[in-house]
Design an enzyme around this catalytic site. Sequence first.
Site, mmCIF file in Angstrom:
data_model
loop_
_atom_site.group_PDB
_atom_site.id
_atom_site.type_symbol
_atom_site.label_atom_id
_atom_site.label_comp_id
_atom_site.label_asym_id
_atom_site.label_seq_id
_atom_site.Cartn_x
_atom_site.Cartn_y
_atom_site.Cartn_z
ATOM 1 N N TYR A 1 16.112 -9.661 -11.916
ATOM 2 C CA TYR A 1 17.924 -8.946 -11.394
ATOM 3 C C TYR A 1 19.213 -9.548 -12.200
ATOM 4 O O TYR A 1 19.584 -8.629 -13.107
ATOM 5 C CB TYR A 1 17.664 -9.632 -9.813
ATOM 6 C CG TYR A 1 16.983 -8.890 -8.412
ATOM 7 C CD1 TYR A 1 17.150 -8.214 -7.750
ATOM 8 C CD2 TYR A 1 15.536 -9.697 -9.061
ATOM 9 C CE1 TYR A 1 16.012 -7.603 -7.044
ATOM 10 C CE2 TYR A 1 14.735 -9.495 -7.839
ATOM 11 C CZ TYR A 1 15.262 -8.212 -6.931
ATOM 12 O OH TYR A 1 14.024 -7.214 -5.885
ATOM 13 N N HIS B 1 21.288 0.178 -4.392
ATOM 14 C CA HIS B 1 20.454 -0.336 -5.126
ATOM 15 C C HIS B 1 19.121 0.167 -4.829
ATOM 16 O O HIS B 1 17.927 0.451 -6.204
ATOM 17 C CB HIS B 1 20.066 -2.057 -4.884
ATOM 18 C CG HIS B 1 19.093 -3.038 -5.258
ATOM 19 N ND1 HIS B 1 19.090 -3.763 -6.490
ATOM 20 C CD2 HIS B 1 17.704 -3.210 -4.807
ATOM 21 C CE1 HIS B 1 18.173 -3.897 -7.002
ATOM 22 N NE2 HIS B 1 16.865 -3.828 -5.842
ATOM 23 N N GLU B 2 18.552 0.363 -3.391
ATOM 24 C CA GLU B 2 16.886 0.877 -3.184
ATOM 25 C C GLU B 2 17.009 2.418 -3.680
ATOM 26 O O GLU B 2 16.346 2.746 -4.326
ATOM 27 C CB GLU B 2 16.757 0.982 -1.449
ATOM 28 C CG GLU B 2 16.985 -0.535 -1.101
ATOM 29 C CD GLU B 2 15.967 -1.534 -1.961
ATOM 30 O OE1 GLU B 2 15.649 -0.739 -3.233
ATOM 31 O OE2 GLU B 2 16.232 -2.902 -1.870
ATOM 32 N N HIS C 1 16.493 3.064 -7.771
ATOM 33 C CA HIS C 1 15.396 2.539 -7.777
ATOM 34 C C HIS C 1 14.554 3.527 -7.788
ATOM 35 O O HIS C 1 12.939 3.519 -8.428
ATOM 36 C CB HIS C 1 14.222 1.677 -6.678
ATOM 37 C CG HIS C 1 14.460 0.354 -6.982
ATOM 38 N ND1 HIS C 1 13.640 -0.282 -7.954
ATOM 39 C CD2 HIS C 1 14.541 -0.387 -6.068
ATOM 40 C CE1 HIS C 1 13.657 -1.665 -8.087
ATOM 41 N NE2 HIS C 1 14.166 -1.495 -7.132
ATOM 42 N N GLU D 1 11.992 0.701 -1.708
ATOM 43 C CA GLU D 1 12.906 1.096 -2.582
ATOM 44 C C GLU D 1 10.793 2.577 -2.882
ATOM 45 O O GLU D 1 10.906 3.100 -3.468
ATOM 46 C CB GLU D 1 12.402 1.091 -3.727
ATOM 47 C CG GLU D 1 11.396 0.527 -4.362
ATOM 48 C CD GLU D 1 11.737 -0.621 -5.270
ATOM 49 O OE1 GLU D 1 12.246 -1.194 -3.957
ATOM 50 O OE2 GLU D 1 11.506 -1.600 -5.668
ATOM 51 N N ASP E 1 4.502 -12.989 -6.248
ATOM 52 C CA ASP E 1 5.099 -13.561 -5.381
ATOM 53 C C ASP E 1 5.494 -14.554 -4.948
ATOM 54 O O ASP E 1 6.909 -14.890 -4.318
ATOM 55 C CB ASP E 1 4.822 -12.867 -3.854
ATOM 56 C CG ASP E 1 5.650 -12.576 -2.647
ATOM 57 O OD1 ASP E 1 6.561 -11.354 -2.920
ATOM 58 O OD2 ASP E 1 5.671 -13.112 -2.165
ATOM 59 N N GLU F 1 13.481 -3.972 -11.854
ATOM 60 C CA GLU F 1 14.983 -4.880 -11.004
ATOM 61 C C GLU F 1 16.482 -5.206 -11.537
ATOM 62 O O GLU F 1 17.160 -4.825 -11.252
ATOM 63 C CB GLU F 1 14.681 -6.307 -10.632
ATOM 64 C CG GLU F 1 13.886 -6.141 -9.134
ATOM 65 C CD GLU F 1 13.771 -5.016 -7.890
ATOM 66 O OE1 GLU F 1 14.525 -4.520 -7.890
ATOM 67 O OE2 GLU F 1 12.459 -4.507 -7.619
HETATM 68 N N1 BES Z 1 11.649 -3.775 -4.382
HETATM 69 C C1 BES Z 1 12.503 -4.839 -3.925
HETATM 70 C C2 BES Z 1 11.566 -5.462 -3.337
HETATM 71 C C3 BES Z 1 10.721 -6.634 -3.669
HETATM 72 C C4 BES Z 1 10.455 -6.917 -5.402
HETATM 73 C C5 BES Z 1 9.034 -6.816 -2.799
HETATM 74 C C6 BES Z 1 9.451 -7.856 -5.477
HETATM 75 C C7 BES Z 1 8.104 -7.294 -3.502
HETATM 76 C C8 BES Z 1 8.509 -7.547 -5.192
HETATM 77 C C9 BES Z 1 13.899 -4.540 -3.877
HETATM 78 O O1 BES Z 1 14.389 -3.328 -3.940
HETATM 79 C C10 BES Z 1 15.314 -5.692 -3.184
HETATM 80 O O2 BES Z 1 15.158 -5.629 -5.150
HETATM 81 N N2 BES Z 1 15.209 -6.652 -2.161
HETATM 82 C C11 BES Z 1 15.973 -6.901 -2.746
HETATM 83 C C12 BES Z 1 18.043 -5.670 -2.245
HETATM 84 C C13 BES Z 1 18.610 -6.441 -3.513
HETATM 85 C C14 BES Z 1 20.043 -5.244 -2.895
HETATM 86 C C15 BES Z 1 18.780 -6.999 -4.386
HETATM 87 C C16 BES Z 1 15.667 -7.761 -1.238
HETATM 88 O O3 BES Z 1 15.477 -7.355 -0.738
HETATM 89 O O4 BES Z 1 17.108 -8.154 -0.672
HETATM 90 ZN ZN ZN Z 2 14.974 -3.910 -6.182
#
Ligand code: BES
Ligand code: ZN
Length: 628
Positions: free
Chosen positions: A409, A320-321, A324, A296, A401, A343
């Site tokens: 989520y 989703h993005e 955010h 995002e 991470d 999330e």
């Molecule tokens: N912000 C996240 C990606 C993220 C979270 C990167 C934590 C590093 C640490 C992004 O918004 C996200 O949640 N992406 C998901 C997609 C979503 C539809 C659940 C993904 O990349 O799968």
């Molecule tokens: Zn996210």
Amino acid sequence: MQNFKNTLYLVFLCAGLSCVGLGCQQAPEELPPTPVEPSRLDPHSWSNPEAAEVRHLKLDLKVDFEARILSGTASLQLVAPPMDGRLILDTQDLEISAVSLLDGTPLPFTLGEGNDALGQPLEIELPDNAEALRIDYRTSPSARALQWLTPEQTNGSYPFLFTQSQAILARSWVPCQDTPRVRMTYEATIQVPPPLLAVMSASNPTERATDGVYSFHMDQPIPSYLLALAVGDLEFQSTGERTGVYAEPAVLSKAAWELAETEAMVEAAEELYGPYAWDRYDVLFLPPSFPFGGMENPRLTFATPTILAGDRSLLALIAHELAHSWSGNLVTNATWNDLWINEGFTVYFERRIMEAIEGREYSEMLAQLGYQDLEAVVEELGATSPLTHLRLELGPEQDPDDVFSDIPYEKGYFLLRAIEETVGRQRFDEFLRSYFEKYAFQSIDTEEFLSTLRQDLVAGDASLESELLLDAWITGPGIPPNSPVVHSTAFEPVEAELARWTSGTAAKKLHTAGWNSHQWLHFLRHLPKPMSLEQMRDLDGAFSFTTTGNSELLNAWLLHGIANSYPPADPAVEGFLRSMGRRKFLQPLYTKLAETPEGLERARQIYQTARATYHPVAQATLDGILNP
Ligand code: BES
Ligand code: ZN
């Protein structure tokens, strides 16, 4: 925690007042000789924002594709000089060549030892009154935030670079207070080799500059994890008044077609929770090695091309993005232990946007698939695991991470949905609107969320308080008993056809006309385990799963392919693993392969050469599975 902000303001106020007209004559204090400790406020940062916050960042960087290095300067403006004259920044593998005042006066600095997860603290001694400084530095070719792609890894014939700063990787390309508690505005000058285009999480160019020099500004304050840069053979196409897509020329028109509804999504989102605060909303499609589905970055979501299914079926990711832009970018989790604040709210908001656009039946499919994900992750982590708490307790040795999961989520989503169903949608929406307004451009932790919920929504209603079971959600494991259970009517025909197939009807005879990809995913997830080769062939013959262009379905199918040793899956698995770097697909597929000795052997063989094509974030996860 909760009172920290007030204390901080007081400190700033005093510091500010003492400077007015007095020439700031505080006695300089000595640097304490102790080693740098992680921040009291954020276990994942060495920085000391309680002493002085960075308010504005000015980057001046040159992008060197041959050396795989960014080099130049970062100038930081502080809100007030730190009272003890000591500023600590986060860095990781940065080569710092000089630290100085803006007039060039050199400043003493040391790079502390740090640790593997957090990188190294950069400790700078500042003279009284110093409110700005400049750091001359370069990144390492193995900087964790950066992925440098060869032309072969793109859809064209030029190299490509992109950053991924969340969660704690910004420090590997910008020396900063790398904590989501601190917000800053920024501007940047980025020099790239022409004819490449540079874009950032900021105001963006739509045309190439012949000299390769691009200027950016981000006037709304953002936390460091939203700093982002991409450089490549990029072009822009508008999809609406405030929306558009960036992509390599070979992907651009497909991307613009798939995202034609983006403007409508922005409008639906505004209708729900208030005005969009970031001016434009554009989406950048990266080459397939992008490790996430989406990121995002403000004004410019970074997205994987694996959502370009050709039928607009995977747009919940864009919702989703976009969501955010409120939950996360406006109201930000204070630490990575509070990730669900970003999330969980975003998944809730995403499904509300999809409901507004596609209808309740559609969003209920997403919610039910989400519940399946929640059950699966609780099963995987263990029903009593602390990693299934919404609020995590990670310490400074643990990279957030490394414990990334669906918990923030989906458990976050189901908590918010439980609240919605308990108090009613109208009342919950009012609460959310005031929440986004009240905390706009601020960071909050779980405690602050609970106190505002109790104050503004529960409002002393003891039976409501006990009905919500907030403690069970926040600091308890697993799925609390008041979790809503979703039942999507659109999955009923899918389950009926599954039953027909398992009781002997040939796949070709099933009534599947008009199913969308969520229905197919539900179908694939509920196939029997194990299946015979004959069953696999029957399904594949009827539905061509092995050759589907839908990445979600391919992923789900190939998991069965591996588990059932279905020969046609072998080349397809390898092809998929080599064609993209999205961790959500790589991780389960490699894990499934690693379940048998022969599979592990194959996985290691593929990984040996594929590893170099993956982002450091994905590499770290997969190294843990395949320990090369
Ligand atoms: N912000 C996240 C990606 C993220 C979270 C990167 C934590 C590093 C640490 C992004 O918004 C996200 O949640 N992406 C998901 C997609 C979503 C539809 C659940 C993904 O990349 O799968
Ligand atoms: Zn996210």
